[in-house]
Design an enzyme around this catalytic site. Structure first.
Site, PDB file in Angstrom:
ATOM      1  CB  SER A  70      -0.818  -0.036   1.190  1.00 32.66           C
ATOM      2  OG  SER A  70      -1.527   1.173   1.248  1.00 32.66           O
ATOM      3  CE1 TYR A 129      -4.565  -2.116   4.949  1.00 32.78           C
ATOM      4  CE2 TYR A 129      -3.829   0.008   4.382  1.00 32.78           C
ATOM      5  CZ  TYR A 129      -4.211  -1.372   3.775  1.00 32.78           C
ATOM      6  OH  TYR A 129      -4.256  -1.601   2.477  1.00 32.78           O
TER       7      TYR A 129
END
Length: 289
Positions: A182, A195
């Site tokens: 990501s 995250y």
């Protein structure tokens, strides 16, 4: 001749809220995962892939693109039977086989079973796509519970480790592992601390494992998405952030899952034979620096 597909802009996004884990069936607008404009050329003919988080979002788009390129696929999912059935039908519509596997990647024994069942079904396994992920918005760092931190790390990095450890003994020269990273693993995000941390770990894991497996000619890479319209967004973000999602990149819109799929095809096929340890950004121009 390809036609121009509709790509929702922030103004098209509604304040949608869904319970976690959300089903793609319930999303409005629907994510674009059908690869209707994709032109396959048989790049993965005769290959077998296993894709975690393969029931919806990016995982579904990857499964369909691999099927279109000639691969049989196993899709790992945790909860949503309906989404998994939809993906299976879409894969099979392209003349390939799809094996749905319901399990939790946080369980190392379940990961071993997933690999064994895939090989038992298809007699081989060439491509692992680690894509399953968990996230949950928390504005205040102190609201990130120990339980949430464990769940995020166990899903997003432990699960990738477990699947890789289970599959490597069965891979041969030319086979590949592809992880989903990501952009937040490079930039961080104040309301997705755990995250972002897990995705930074995925990036480091990708590079280190690529070096370790290079003597065996097994390549390891990661696709690094920017903001993408998937079920995780309306299920984990506040309504005001889902509305107008997302303009934090040069293209001023969120990506659609099928826009990520060609990157996974590239990293899975011989076109990327000299690519390993790479983080392939597909972010709409959202930069890390």
């Amino acid at each position: 001749m390809q036609t121009q597909e509709f790509r929702p802009e922030p103004k098209d996004m509604k304040p949608l809220q869904l319970d976690y884990p959300a089903s793609q069936r319930d999303m409005d607008p629907q994510p674009d995962t059908d690869l209707s404009n994709y032109q396959p050329t048989g790049k993965l003919e005769g290959k077998v892939a296993i894709i975690t988080g393969g029931d919806s979002g990016i995982g579904r788009a990857v499964a369909i693109s691999y099927a279109m390129e000639g691969a049989n696929v196993a899709i790992v999912y945790n909860v949503n039977e309906g989404d998994a059935q939809d993906t299976q039908k879409m894969v099979e519509a392209h003349g390939r086989q799809c094996l749905p596997l319901k399990l939790d990647v946080r369980d190392p024994n379940a990961c071993l079973v997933a690999i064994d069942r895939t090989i038992s079904e298809f007699d081989q396994l060439n491509i692992l796509v680690n894509n399953a992920a968990y996230q949950m918005y928390q504005e205040n760092f102190l609201d990130v519970s120990i339980e949430q931190f464990h769940r995020t790390m166990e899903t997003n990095i432990f699960g990738y480790f477990y699947m890789a450890k289970a599959v490597v003994p069965h891979l041969n020269e030319g086979d590949v592992i592809i992880n989903t990273g990501s952009i937040l693993g490079k930039t961080g995000k104040e309301f997705l601390i755990d995250y972002a941390t897990s995705k930074g770990a995925v990036h480091a894991f990708t590079k280190a494992l690529a070096q370790n497996l290079a003597p065996q000619k097994i390549r390891v890479n990661a696709v690094v998405p920017g903001p993408v319209w998937t079920p995780n967004i309306p299920a984990t973000m506040p309504a005001d952030m889902v509305e107008n999602f997302d303009a934090d990149n040069s293209l001023k819109r969120a990506g659609q899952p099928e826009e990520l799929a060609p990157a996974y095809v590239f990293l899975a096929c011989r076109d990327s034979s000299f690519v390993t340890g790479a983080l392939l950004d597909v972010t709409g121009g959202q930069l890390s620096s």
